[in-house]
Design a protein around this motif. Sequence first.
Motif, mmCIF file in Angstrom:
data_model
loop_
_atom_site.group_PDB
_atom_site.id
_atom_site.type_symbol
_atom_site.label_atom_id
_atom_site.label_comp_id
_atom_site.label_asym_id
_atom_site.label_seq_id
_atom_site.Cartn_x
_atom_site.Cartn_y
_atom_site.Cartn_z
ATOM 1 N N THR A 267 0.834 -1.194 0.000
ATOM 2 C CA THR A 267 0.000 0.000 0.000
ATOM 3 C C THR A 267 0.873 1.251 0.000
ATOM 4 N N GLN A 268 0.218 2.398 -0.207
ATOM 5 C CA GLN A 268 0.973 3.648 -0.225
ATOM 6 C C GLN A 268 1.740 3.847 1.071
ATOM 7 N N VAL A 269 1.099 3.551 2.194
ATOM 8 C CA VAL A 269 1.760 3.766 3.486
ATOM 9 C C VAL A 269 2.916 2.785 3.652
ATOM 10 N N ALA A 270 2.698 1.504 3.358
ATOM 11 C CA ALA A 270 3.758 0.514 3.525
ATOM 12 C C ALA A 270 4.893 0.751 2.541
ATOM 13 N N ALA A 271 4.566 1.090 1.301
ATOM 14 C CA ALA A 271 5.606 1.332 0.299
ATOM 15 C C ALA A 271 6.502 2.498 0.693
ATOM 16 N N ALA A 272 5.965 3.415 1.483
ATOM 17 C CA ALA A 272 6.765 4.554 1.940
ATOM 18 C C ALA A 272 7.847 4.136 2.919
ATOM 19 N N ALA A 273 7.755 2.922 3.455
ATOM 20 C CA ALA A 273 8.826 2.394 4.307
ATOM 21 C C ALA A 273 9.841 1.602 3.494
#
Length: 606
Positions: free
Chosen positions: A436-442
């Motif tokens: 997801t966008q949030v996970a991919a940001a990590a």
Amino acid sequence: MTARAVELRADVAIAGLGLGAIAAAMAVVRAGRTAVMAGPESRLGGQVTAQLTAPLDEHPHIETAGCSTSYRAFRDGLRAEYGGVVNPGGGWVSRICFEPLVGERVLAAMLAPAVEAGRLTVVTGATPIVVEQLGARIAAVRFRTPEGELRLAGDVVIDATETGDLLPLAGVDWIVGSEGRDAFGEPHALPGGPDSRAEQSCTIVAALVRDDGPHEVGAPPEGYAELRDAQPFSLTLANDADHEHTFPFFDDGVPPGSFWSYRRVRDPRQVGGPDAAIINWHGNDWYGSPLTAEPERTRADARRLAVAFVHWLRTEAPRDDEAGTGYPELRLAPEVSGTPDGLAETPYVRESRRLASARPVTELDLAPRAGLARAAAFDDAVGIAWYHADLHPRVGGHSSVYAPTAPFQVPLRALVSERDGAPVNLVAGAKNLAATQVAAAAYRVHHGEWAVGEAAGALGAVAVDRRTSPADIAGDPSAQVALQVALLRAGVPIVWATDLGPRHAAFVAGSLLAAHGGLDDDRLRRLEVRPDEPADTEALAALSRAAATLAARFDLEAPAPPERAGASWADLARTLADPILTAADALGHPEARHGVTARPSRHDPE
């Protein structure tokens, strides 16, 4: 455009020139296969070079653990270029801040033996335009180059482009922007449903040098006042938790440090030469339009914003001495950027198109868990990383997010499309994994992208070896383990264990068992597994359960728990894992199966 395309063929064709592509190519060649890689930039290195974000965004354990042998070689090579200086720039954002051109030299040197041996071909200035498909497979990728059309063919194709460019060309389901909180219940997703335009900002990074005396600044660039006031330009950073901090410009007396030392890449007090920094700040974050949907407009507007912000730094930024405003002694530095104007060749990409999935990696998978040291475990793990979920402002005006995570893994399932009819030989090899966008940001930071690319390259090499597809390997429990063993033997950790590094005798066996449930409750509460200490009853039971689980994947009998009073955790792990490693090694190398039968591929040629 020529009437007939020039063709290059290798075992694995890689689209991209960034860190994911480089790590993938190294993994392919290391496994004895050939690779060809091509991308639109004029140089290797992606984030480090063309995007100018050379300081490495990493986790607190990086100096001793938490990365692969090849990534550590990259870090060691950087320091060697500066005569062993630990942090040549002295910047506080990273343990290694260095100049982009130095990073480019190190990366080129790492690839040079494979290039010279004819095992790897690298093509710059090539933009993918067409994906040719033959049945369930990609046959080739066509690129546009200044000299004409280039056709890359490979048994496996890896998309390691900066924005997932092959996904739409290949007809693969993909997503960009926010999935929305309704999709997976992620606390830091945007409320409601999906918003494909709410893409993270991109940045045209600037390279600046601080000279002894002032320079002529010149007139403000067109639209300067509007950009200054709308951003607004400042030395203050803020996030979604209403926390903000205003930084001094040069004075490092107050932690964490100054604006200038944030991403300083050359500290003359340590290494001589000019005082240089790269500017990647809220002031030049462009969130007025999405890069994937409107690339030409976004690149142009982001460049105008960067020029305006540099002008503000030189003319209106608050001075530490309060004697007027601005620092005219700053100048754009082509000798640092490697470009004619001192600005990055391409935008710093924080968000890519991502493989769509019914079960992507989510913020919930990466979140800290009470009493446990690691994030949720993936039994198909093919790498590790750790960084907070760092979302910069998104198109539409959404504020920054700084969400905590626990040390996490890269799951194999996130590298291949799950949709029936999608190309079975296409692998995600950079920021385009199914997250997801949030996970991919990590995952998007330097070592995270490297980990994804290295896993993709290893997957491609194993698929070629076995004459099967990456999709089949991802769906075959025994083949997954064979891939994990191949990665471990190459010095790639798949589970977090800060005291069980690639040089430890039990690294392969212990890591494999740990990744499949082999950690007892005490070892789940900390990142150390204490491999050389005697194992108690609970530790032996956990190791035995993991060994039984793995043995079942190869239709083997569960190994008998060894009766060795006082034996260390490492010795027990090696004993229990031995028959599993033998089976996995044979499965990974079909010519030496020794009676272990590989499951046939449903995509093997008849």
